[in-house]
Scaffold this active site. Structure first.
Site, PDB file in Angstrom:
ATOM      1  N   GLU A   1       0.736  -1.242   0.000  1.00 18.67           N
ATOM      2  CA  GLU A   1       0.125  -0.046   0.052  1.00 18.67           C
ATOM      3  C   GLU A   1       0.782   1.191   0.176  1.00 18.67           C
ATOM      4  O   GLU A   1       0.587   2.100  -0.622  1.00 18.67           O
ATOM      5  CB  GLU A   1      -0.982   0.114   1.209  1.00 18.67           C
ATOM      6  CG  GLU A   1      -2.194  -1.089   0.927  1.00 18.67           C
ATOM      7  CD  GLU A   1      -1.857  -2.377   1.340  1.00 18.67           C
ATOM      8  OE1 GLU A   1      -0.784  -2.807   1.756  1.00 18.67           O
ATOM      9  OE2 GLU A   1      -2.892  -3.116   1.112  1.00 18.67           O
TER      10      GLU A   1
ATOM     11  N   HIS B   1      -8.550  -5.716  11.346  1.00 21.26           N
ATOM     12  CA  HIS B   1      -9.082  -5.598   9.937  1.00 21.26           C
ATOM     13  C   HIS B   1     -10.733  -4.947  10.369  1.00 21.26           C
ATOM     14  O   HIS B   1     -11.481  -4.940   9.227  1.00 21.26           O
ATOM     15  CB  HIS B   1      -9.416  -7.020   9.376  1.00 21.26           C
ATOM     16  CG  HIS B   1      -8.199  -7.424   8.890  1.00 21.26           C
ATOM     17  ND1 HIS B   1      -6.876  -6.788   9.232  1.00 21.26           N
ATOM     18  CD2 HIS B   1      -7.771  -8.474   8.248  1.00 21.26           C
ATOM     19  CE1 HIS B   1      -5.914  -7.665   8.631  1.00 21.26           C
ATOM     20  NE2 HIS B   1      -6.500  -8.705   7.939  1.00 21.26           N
TER      21      HIS B   1
END
Lengths: 329, 462
Positions: free
Chosen positions: A60, A129
């Site tokens: 990312e 998450h």
């Protein structure tokens, strides 16, 4: 009006913007060959080819930086984070590069980039998450933050975000992708950033919220309706720029408000909203403004504990009752 | 961490409660949910349950004592815990026979005494005594804020008044003194609804003016008032006032004062109702049920109200609320006084159901076991004193209702029918109307409909 899913709405927005402007391209993990981890970019590789729909490695920070660079030289990237939970490393590119470049370059270097993906929890994705990241993105001046809750809002706001000349963090939700809603058939349906939306009108109490919690708020409002309490639900839609007028208008109308967010209470989005309300609508308040948020723990994995940690419609109803002084509380 | 036990609002209209009986004593172990005490409210005796766990460290209001809603009446915590901070300022509730707002009364008394003695020092004892008596009365009047038998001082926290920002602004705009408004929010906070209620209630202008005038007034007047006639003790007995009677007293003053009553009477021929009742009861005998004349009257009233929403209406200061639903409050006499259980949607219920419901509610009313939602929410009320032989009477309206029907007894009297004198069973009903909601013609039309419903019972079926 067509009834489509949130996912479909995003797909339409991407397609329309990519057709309209050649400089728009999509980049992220699984966006091309796999049609998108959540199938948001389904069919886009076939339609636009591999220069406009680009698969990346699991990096990312890397591809966020690539995107920022591309934006600085005139392209309009849409960077997909499979979830914003994975993008904490990329935050450096978003804040230090994208957000600050216009200011630091004296207005010479703009960064028309969109970072999009799901924020917050789904089901049993556990601590790492399920993080609702809005506070991190909205804090620094220089990034716009958008949180659509319905398919219509998703489509209209994504198109506006892509066209916007500033960096935009566009925050969706795994649990929203299947949600169906009516979307206007307009050829070019765009919703301006910085405008909140009253999702439900009422005169007794204001439930202000953003993102997927809008649906929890509406549920709570239905429960309250059974007791004859008419709750107004204000969906902020845009966290920055913030529709301050809409917030003040609803509080002046009902004299009492609660803020609902899926993230934690400590310096959550609600903190800022509450501060604003007490500062600008003090004389209209008949009760303190209460907040409903996730329990102050990392999201549990166990199903029952996750349920207990998440904000619920029942807790929203309870908070509303308290600001209405209905329980002798 | 200690838990404060508050006098809770156990009914929506409750302003203060009296501790009838403590079930736990200091030192007892308490679990969440335990019944701590029986509290007598304005309408019924309710249980106060514990919300915390631990040991009952201190009881602040003994049996027989009263406390306004929101006041701390006990503390639960860990044995040995220091609760001096919680106990400070919570204090004993004012005894029922003393003027409740101590703060204001003390102030008034001191002011009176100071001014009286300053002006009339030579008059000596008589004046000093004079300062006491009028102060008691006027202090009570000043402190007796509109609709507040409880303590305005409740919301005062060391001189600071707890009020929401909105309430402050509204009170300011309405020219009301925040200190005179009783707060229904947590800790006695004055909130919007308290200010709105205060605005609707009468302002004590006269007593305040009298209090202001008195110190400057003639000492001779005060001297006269200072020497009440001594009534021999064996000629009277003082009876304590129950919560219900306090409420009745307050509510009636609130009604007769501001509500402009006028009265309309109509004499109804009950011949057909009496016949219908016989026939209906014959049918019901098989089921072991029966209906009374009053059931017919209630049913007819409900049907008439349905047709006259302008009478089935409430006064709300800046608007009139006309109800589509018909919820009839029926006055029931209980030991302590009276209460009005509500038959909801009476226009949609048959007489048998109305009768059964009323019997059940009245029974529980006499045992002081009605729930708040069972005695509130009426759109119109009916009171029947026929069973006591009363021919006609005028009832007092329950605000904010627009009217109330007073029903007398059915009796055979001589009337003229088509030039002949005959004996007919007749009943007088008198409707009290709030002239702000119901005008003469409106009320009269309603009574005409009601009369028709009773003189031709089949009309109810339409």
């Amino acid at each position: 009006m067509a009834e489509i899913t949130y996912r479909e709405a995003l797909n339409q927005a991407l397609r329309e913007e990519m057709e309209r402007d050649e400089s728009v391209f999509l980049m992220g993990e699984e966006v091309a060959e796999y049609d998108g981890a959540y199938k948001v970019s389904k069919g886009l590789l076939d339609a636009f080819g591999d220069r406009r729909v680009v698969d990346t490695p699991i990096s990312e920070l890397g591809f966020a930086g690539l995107g920022v660079g591309a934006a600085m030289v005139g392209l309009r990237p849409v960077i997909e984070f499979m979830t914003f939970n994975f993008a904490f490393l990329a935050l450096d590119q978003v804040i230090n590069s994208a957000a600050k470049s216009l200011y630091m370059s004296g207005g010479q270097v703009s960064c028309p980039i969109v970072f999009r993906g799901p924020t917050g929890a789904a089901l049993q994705l556990a601590a790492q998450h399920s993080h609702a990241v809005e506070p991190y993105y909205v804090h620094a001046p220089g990034v716009k933050v958008v949180t659509p809750a319905t398919p219509a809002d998703a489509k209209g706001l994504l198109k506006a975000s892509i066209r916007d000349g500033d960096p935009v963090a566009f925050m969706e939700g795994e649990l929203l992708y299947n949600f169906k809603g009516e979307v206007p058939d307009d050829e070019d349906y765009v919703i301006p950033l910085g405008k909140a939306d009253v999702k439900r009108e009422g005169g007794d109490v204001s439930i202000i919220t953003h993102g997927k919690m809008v649906h929890v708020a509406l549920q709570a409002a239905q429960t309250l309706e059974k007791d004859g309490i008419h709750a107004e639900v204000l969906d902020l839609r845009s966290l920055r720029p913030l529709d301050v007028d809409a917030i003040l208008t609803t509080v002046r109308k009902t004299n009492r408000a609660v803020y609902l967010e899926e993230g934690w209470q400590y310096v959550g989005i609600g903190s800022h909203i509450v501060s604003l309300i007490q500062e600008r609508a003090f004389d209209w308040l008949d009760a303190p403004v209460l907040r409903i948020s996730q329990a102050d723990v990392p999201m549990p994995y166990a199903k029952n504990m996750e349920q207990a940690a998440k904000p619920s419609a029942a807790r929203v109803v309870d908070a509303c009752n308290r600001v209405l002084y209905r329980n002798g509380a | 961490m200690a838990t404060k036990v508050h006098m809770e609002a156990l009914s929506p209209t409750m302003e203060e409660g009296q501790v009838v009986k403590w079930y736990k004593a200091e030192g007892d172990e308490i679990s969440s949910g335990d019944v701590l005490a029986d509290i007598e409210t304005d309408k019924a005796t309710m249980e106060l349950t514990a919300r915390g766990e631990g040991t009952l460290l201190k009881v602040l209001v003994e049996e027989g004592g009263t406390a306004p809603v929101g006041q701390v009446i006990a503390v639960i915590g860990e044995e040995g815990e220091d609760i001096s901070e919680l106990v400070e300022g919570a204090g004993e509730a004012p005894k029922p026979d003393e003027p409740a707002p101590q703060a204001t009364v003390e102030g008034a008394r001191e002011k009176q005494a100071a001014e009286a003695t300053a002006e009339e020092a030579p008059a000596g004892e008589a004046v000093a005594a004079a300062a006491e008596a009028p102060a008691g009365r006027e202090g009570a009047a000043e402190g007796e804020a509109p609709g507040a038998p409880g303590t305005p001082a409740e919301g005062v926290d060391g001189g600071r008044i707890k009020a929401s920002p909105l309430a402050r602004r509204l009170a300011d705009e309405a020219g009301l003194d925040l200190a005179s408004i009783e707060g229904s929010g947590p800790g006695g906070r004055v909130v919007k609804r308290d200010v709105e209620e205060a605005r609707r209630a009468p302002r004590p202008e006269a007593p305040a003016a009298a209090a202001a005038g008195a110190p400057a007034g003639a000492p001779a007047e005060e001297g006269w008032r200072a020497a009440p006639v001594q009534v021999p003790e064996e000629e009277y007995e003082d009876v304590g006032i129950s919560q219900m009677r306090k409420t009745i007293a307050r509510r009636l003053v609130e009604s007769i004062g501001p509500v402009p009553h006028f009265f309309l009477t109509v004499e109804v021929d009950m011949g057909r109702v009496m016949e219908a009742r016989k026939r209906v009861n014959a049918l019901l005998e098989a089921r072991g049920q029966k209906v009374s004349v009053n059931d017919f009257v209630l049913k007819a009233t409900a049907a008439a109200l349905r047709q006259h929403p302008e009478v089935n209406a409430h006064w709300h200061t800046d608007h009139i609320r006309r109800y589509h639903a018909v919820h009839v409050g029926v006055a029931v006499a209980v030991d302590e006084g009276l209460i009005t259980p509500v038959i909801r949607n009476a226009d949609r219920k048959g007489m048998v159901q109305i009768s059964a419901e009323l019997r059940e509610l009245a029974g529980r009313a006499r045992e002081r076991k009605l729930k708040p939602e069972e005695y509130t929410g009426a759109t119109f009320s009916v009171s029947n004193l026929g069973m006591f032989g009363i021919q006609e009477f005028t009832a007092v309206i329950n605000p904010p209702e627009g009217g109330i029907l007073a029903v007398g007894k059915v009796e055979e009297i001589a009337v003229v029918v088509e030039g002949e004198v005959v004996a007919r069973p007749r009943m007088k009903v008198t409707m009290s109307c709030d002239h702000r909601v119901i005008d003469g013609a409106t009320g009269a039309r309603f009574l005409q409909t009601l009369q028709t419903m009773l003189e031709e019972p089949a009309a109810v079926l339409l």
